[in-house]
Design a protein around this motif. Structure first.
Motif, short mmCIF file in Angstrom:
data_model
loop_
_atom_site.label_atom_id
_atom_site.label_comp_id
_atom_site.label_asym_id
_atom_site.label_seq_id
_atom_site.Cartn_x
_atom_site.Cartn_y
_atom_site.Cartn_z
N MET A 134 8.62 3.62 47.86
CA MET A 134 7.97 2.46 47.28
C MET A 134 8.98 1.77 46.37
N ASP A 135 9.23 0.52 46.65
CA ASP A 135 10.18 -0.21 45.83
C ASP A 135 9.47 -0.87 44.64
N TYR A 136 10.25 -1.48 43.79
CA TYR A 136 9.74 -2.05 42.55
C TYR A 136 8.76 -3.20 42.81
N GLY A 137 9.04 -4.02 43.81
CA GLY A 137 8.17 -5.16 44.13
C GLY A 137 6.79 -4.70 44.61
N THR A 138 6.77 -3.67 45.42
CA THR A 138 5.49 -3.14 45.89
C THR A 138 4.68 -2.57 44.74
N LEU A 139 5.34 -1.85 43.85
CA LEU A 139 4.66 -1.28 42.69
C LEU A 139 4.06 -2.38 41.81
N ARG A 140 4.81 -3.45 41.60
CA ARG A 140 4.29 -4.58 40.81
C ARG A 140 3.08 -5.21 41.49
N GLY A 141 3.10 -5.31 42.82
CA GLY A 141 1.97 -5.87 43.55
C GLY A 141 0.73 -4.99 43.44
N VAL A 142 0.92 -3.69 43.52
CA VAL A 142 -0.21 -2.76 43.40
C VAL A 142 -0.81 -2.85 42.00
N ILE A 143 0.04 -2.90 41.00
CA ILE A 143 -0.45 -3.00 39.62
C ILE A 143 -1.19 -4.32 39.40
#
Length: 59
Positions: A1-10
């Motif tokens: 999981m990259d940083y962009g995906t994590l930001r989207g989930v949050i």
């Protein structure tokens, strides 16, 4: 999981939390509770005025 995906989930979690809070606060079952809380300030002021009048009548 990259940083962009994590930001989207949050962001989606925060949006879901916001929607849940809005639905909870505008629920018709909560209206009477919120009305009582909103008017409780005025009830306290009314009680204070009555106590002042009673003390003035006793003097």
């Amino acid at each position: 999981m990259d940083y962009g995906t994590l930001r989207g989930v949050i962001a989606l979690l925060i949006l879901a939390l916001f929607i849940i809070i809005v639905i909870w606060s505008y629920n018709k079952k909560r209206k009477s509770t919120f009305d009582k809380a909103a008017n409780s300030i005025f009830e306290e002021e009314h009680k204070k005025e009555n106590n002042k009048q009673e003390t003035n009548n006793n003097v």
